[in-house]
Design a protein around this motif. Structure first.
Motif: not given
Length: 171
Positions: A49, A58, A60
């Motif tokens: 992120s 984060s 992903t």
């Protein structure tokens, strides 16, 4: 035939600013459901992120590639209903080493000295030293008013001061 539901979750990671997350299929887990016996996850994209200092970032996952079990290497993603779940990302501050320098105070009152340095990713780091008074002496660098004589301001939150020498005030 209904597609098999699986959830692919990115593993949590901690890195230092300027570093990269670890990528690859070993950095994810199938947290819900399972692959058909013999099928294998052979590719995954992991996207952070941020690349800056953070305690709550984060990672992903996306674009999984699953190959079939019969050895022909066919992509069988359409046989799966894939849900992706992010993992957590913590990026620690990079160490910043400050070298010593001297400055001569010309008059009483507030005086600020600014030094510039180039950071890991080519960014400009500004170090500003502002004394609380202009007493002659040698002081240690600190990110705050460690000895009550000056304060160091660092304009870039991606770094922390880990080592330093002295700040000398002369007349």
């Amino acid at each position: 035939i209904t597609a098999r539901a699986i959830t692919i979750k990115a593993n949590d990671q901690t890195i230092t600013y300027g570093g990269s997350i670890t990528t690859g299929t070993a950095q994810v887990t199938i947290s819900s459901g399972s692959l058909v016996s013999g099928d294998s996850l052979v590719g995954i994209t992991l996207t952070p992120s941020t690349t800056n200092y953070t305690t709550s970032g984060s990672i992903t996952p996306s674009a999984a590639t699953i190959k079939d079990s019969n050895g022909t290497g066919n992509n069988v993603n359409t046989n799966y209903d894939i849900t992706y779940t992010p993992g957590s990302l913590k990026i620690n501050k990079a160490p910043l080493n400050i070298s010593a320098y001297e400055t001569t105070w010309i008059s009483a009152g507030s005086y600020t000295r600014t030094n510039y340095s180039t950071g890991i990713n080519g960014e400009t780091i500004t170090l500003t030293y502002t004394p609380y008074n202009n007493a002659v002496g040698t002081y240690s660098y600190a990110p705050t008013n460690g000895n009550g004589k000056y304060i160091l301001t660092l304009n870039n939150n991606n770094y922390s001061i880990t080592s330093a020498s002295n700040f000398t005030i002369t007349r």
